[in-house]
Write a protein that holds these residues in place. Structure first.
Motif, PDB file in Angstrom:
ATOM      1  N   ARG A   1      50.578  33.008  35.915  1.00 24.45           N
ATOM      2  CA  ARG A   1      50.867  34.384  36.359  1.00 24.45           C
ATOM      3  C   ARG A   1      49.613  35.253  36.363  1.00 24.45           C
ATOM      4  O   ARG A   1      49.395  36.015  37.294  1.00 24.45           O
ATOM      5  CB  ARG A   1      51.937  35.013  35.479  1.00 24.45           C
TER       6      ARG A   1
ATOM      7  N   ASN B   1      47.519  34.166  39.310  1.00 22.03           N
ATOM      8  CA  ASN B   1      48.125  34.603  40.563  1.00 22.03           C
ATOM      9  C   ASN B   1      47.926  36.098  40.781  1.00 22.03           C
ATOM     10  O   ASN B   1      47.507  36.533  41.862  1.00 22.03           O
ATOM     11  CB  ASN B   1      49.613  34.271  40.594  1.00 22.03           C
ATOM     12  N   ASP B   2      48.230  36.888  39.762  1.00 23.34           N
ATOM     13  CA  ASP B   2      48.063  38.345  39.873  1.00 23.34           C
ATOM     14  C   ASP B   2      46.598  38.720  40.094  1.00 23.34           C
ATOM     15  O   ASP B   2      46.278  39.592  40.900  1.00 23.34           O
ATOM     16  CB  ASP B   2      48.591  39.048  38.622  1.00 23.34           C
ATOM     17  N   SER B   3      45.718  38.054  39.370  1.00 19.86           N
ATOM     18  CA  SER B   3      44.286  38.362  39.479  1.00 19.86           C
ATOM     19  C   SER B   3      43.729  37.958  40.837  1.00 19.86           C
ATOM     20  O   SER B   3      42.928  38.683  41.427  1.00 19.86           O
ATOM     21  CB  SER B   3      43.508  37.666  38.359  1.00 19.86           C
TER      22      SER B   3
ATOM     23  N   ASP C   1      45.435  37.752  43.632  1.00 18.84           N
ATOM     24  CA  ASP C   1      45.966  38.744  44.580  1.00 18.84           C
ATOM     25  C   ASP C   1      45.121  40.015  44.546  1.00 18.84           C
ATOM     26  O   ASP C   1      44.784  40.583  45.585  1.00 18.84           O
ATOM     27  CB  ASP C   1      47.421  39.101  44.254  1.00 18.84           C
ATOM     28  N   LYS C   2      44.772  40.452  43.349  1.00 17.39           N
ATOM     29  CA  LYS C   2      43.954  41.662  43.192  1.00 17.39           C
ATOM     30  C   LYS C   2      42.553  41.427  43.774  1.00 17.39           C
ATOM     31  O   LYS C   2      41.982  42.312  44.417  1.00 17.39           O
ATOM     32  CB  LYS C   2      43.877  42.045  41.714  1.00 17.39           C
TER      33      LYS C   2
END
Length: 144
Positions: free
Chosen positions: A41, A44-46, A48-49
């Motif tokens: 997670r 994935n979040d990083s 995307d950022k």
């Protein structure tokens, strides 16, 4: 239609945020374990950022050459940014892969992050070169 103004403070914020995201991704890459859902997670979040910040950076810089940035035309913006020196001339394969992420995220979301993980690991030095160039480009606008 109102023309977008160049904002050096916003550009500096984007490059600072990008540094934090790259550091976070590097920590995850060093400790990555596919079994640990938290690692997945955070990666994935990083990532995307990371992609979002690349787009914001181009959006803020392309106004300096009177070019618009369009999320839907990410690949065109990458090409224009490389041609204008906003992004470094790394190699075609690196940018080809980078441009694919916008397309595969919606088409194949399960493949997206696995592909992103492989891309980031394989291109870590090129990503650092990209970031360093962005900082240098941003610093050209900052008056001391």
């Amino acid at each position: 239609m109102k023309r977008t103004q160049f904002n050096v403070e916003g550009l500096a914020t984007v490059t600072e945020d990008l540094c934090k995201v790259i550091e976070r991704i590097d920590v995850v890459m060093d400790n990555y374990n596919e079994e640990n859902i938290l690692n997945v997670r955070v990666f994935n979040d990083s990532f995307d950022k990371f992609m979002d910040l690349i787009g914001k950076y181009m959006g803020k810089c392309l106004v300096t050459i009177s070019e618009p940035y369009n999320d839907g035309l990410f690949s065109v913006s990458v090409d224009k940014s490389v041609d204008a020196g906003i992004l470094p001339d790394i190699d075609n394969e690196f940018y080809r892969e980078l441009k694919l992420f916008n397309k595969i995220k919606s088409a194949k979301p399960d493949d997206y992050y696995y592909t992103a993980y492989k891309f980031y690991g394989k291109n870590n030095e090129k990503i650092k070169k990209l970031y360093n160039h962005m900082v240098k480009y941003t610093n050209n606008f900052i008056k001391y």
